[in-house]
Design an enzyme around this catalytic site. Structure first.
Site, PDB file in Angstrom:
ATOM      1  N   LYS A  45      16.449   1.957 -10.423  1.00 27.34           N
ATOM      2  CA  LYS A  45      16.032   2.952 -11.423  1.00 27.34           C
ATOM      3  C   LYS A  45      16.444   2.538 -12.834  1.00 27.34           C
ATOM      4  O   LYS A  45      16.111   3.188 -13.802  1.00 27.34           O
ATOM      5  CB  LYS A  45      16.619   4.329 -11.068  1.00 27.34           C
ATOM      6  N   LYS A  47      19.093   2.891 -14.319  1.00 27.85           N
ATOM      7  CA  LYS A  47      19.822   4.006 -14.959  1.00 27.85           C
ATOM      8  C   LYS A  47      21.318   3.691 -14.889  1.00 27.85           C
ATOM      9  O   LYS A  47      21.817   3.257 -13.856  1.00 27.85           O
ATOM     10  CB  LYS A  47      19.601   5.320 -14.186  1.00 27.85           C
TER      11      LYS A  47
HETATM   12  N1  C2G Z   1      14.738  17.885 -13.916  1.00 25.90           N
HETATM   13  C1  C2G Z   1      14.167  19.041 -14.435  1.00 25.90           C
HETATM   14  N2  C2G Z   1      14.337  19.329 -15.740  1.00 25.90           N
HETATM   15  C2  C2G Z   1      15.061  18.517 -16.549  1.00 25.90           C
HETATM   16  C3  C2G Z   1      15.657  17.349 -16.033  1.00 25.90           C
HETATM   17  C4  C2G Z   1      15.485  17.048 -14.693  1.00 25.90           C
HETATM   18  O1  C2G Z   1      13.497  19.800 -13.706  1.00 25.90           O
HETATM   19  N3  C2G Z   1      15.214  18.859 -17.856  1.00 25.90           N
HETATM   20  C5  C2G Z   1      14.526  17.586 -12.488  1.00 25.90           C
HETATM   21  C6  C2G Z   1      13.792  16.264 -12.270  1.00 25.90           C
HETATM   22  O2  C2G Z   1      12.379  16.456 -12.387  1.00 25.90           O
HETATM   23  C7  C2G Z   1      14.210  15.917 -10.848  1.00 25.90           C
HETATM   24  C8  C2G Z   1      15.645  16.479 -10.768  1.00 25.90           C
HETATM   25  O3  C2G Z   1      15.773  17.431 -11.850  1.00 25.90           O
HETATM   26  O4  C2G Z   1      13.388  16.623  -9.914  1.00 25.90           O
HETATM   27  C9  C2G Z   1      16.705  15.405 -10.924  1.00 25.90           C
HETATM   28  O5  C2G Z   1      16.502  14.768 -12.163  1.00 25.90           O
HETATM   29  P1  C2G Z   1      16.896  13.203 -12.278  1.00 25.90           P
HETATM   30  O6  C2G Z   1      18.296  13.025 -11.843  1.00 25.90           O
HETATM   31  O7  C2G Z   1      16.457  12.713 -13.628  1.00 25.90           O
HETATM   32  O8  C2G Z   1      15.942  12.606 -11.157  1.00 25.90           O
HETATM   33  P2  C2G Z   1      15.142  11.225 -11.191  1.00 25.90           P
HETATM   34  O9  C2G Z   1      15.956  10.176 -11.836  1.00 25.90           O
HETATM   35  O10 C2G Z   1      13.800  11.524 -11.688  1.00 25.90           O
HETATM   36  O11 C2G Z   1      15.137  10.863  -9.628  1.00 25.90           O
HETATM   37  O12 C2G Z   1      13.158   9.171  -5.675  1.00 25.90           O
HETATM   38  C10 C2G Z   1      13.061  10.119  -6.719  1.00 25.90           C
HETATM   39  C11 C2G Z   1      14.097   9.882  -7.797  1.00 25.90           C
HETATM   40  O13 C2G Z   1      15.376   9.684  -7.248  1.00 25.90           O
HETATM   41  C12 C2G Z   1      14.093  11.047  -8.775  1.00 25.90           C
END
Ligand code: C2G
Length: 129
Positions: A45, A47
């Site tokens: 990712k 990240k």
């Molecule tokens: N999220 C949200 N609103 C935000 C930030 C995040 O609704 N302001 C949601 C994202 O859409 C996700 C969840 O919170 O459903 C977790 O966010 P992240 O940790 O950024 O997830 P991500 O890196 O997109 O990981 O295999 C799928 C990935 O692991 C998803």
């Protein structure tokens, strides 16, 4: 019992994450969070997390909507997870809209609107000013 699963890094846990998890739990009775490991974040990712997996797991496990936290180690594990945990609904934020439609063969797929004004990136940027 209706079982729901979602995936994410959940670093610098904030109310946008909580909004997602609360709505995810409303879709069923049991919510599993597949939490991205440090390796998965770094290698796949691209990240960099502030909190390591153990700390992020402790935080997410403390959320009232969450029933189980498992590691997310690969992009490919979703189909296996859904079968293994007898999942009825896969849910994730709509920044992923359409990306996981292939799971519709196994379970319901729901994309929920993100909470617009907050993100871990914004928190880091605001703290640096
Ligand atoms: N999220 C949200 N609103 C935000 C930030 C995040 O609704 N302001 C949601 C994202 O859409 C996700 C969840 O919170 O459903 C977790 O966010 P992240 O940790 O950024 O997830 P991500 O890196 O997109 O990981 O295999 C799928 C990935 O692991 C998803």
């Amino acid at each position: 019992m209706k079982r729901v699963i979602t995936y994410g890094t959940f670093d610098l846990l904030h109310y946008g994450h909580i909004n997602l998890l609360r709505r995810a739990k409303q879709l069923g009775d049991y919510l599993i969070v597949a939490l991205s490991t440090d390796e998965f974040n770094r290698e796949m990712k691209h990240k960099t997390c502030y909190f390591g997996y153990a700390q992020r797991k402790e935080l997410v496990e403390a959320i009232r909507y969450v029933d189980l936290v498992i590691p997310e180690e690969s992009w490919e594990q979703k189909k296996t997870d859904i079968a293994l945990y007898h999942v009825d609904t896969f849910v994730i934020g709509d920044d992923w809209k359409g990306k996981f439609d292939f799971l519709k063969e196994q379970c319901e797929v729901v994309y929920l609107p993100r909470t617009k004004e907050i993100s871990s990136t914004k928190i880091k940027q605001d703290l640096n000013h």
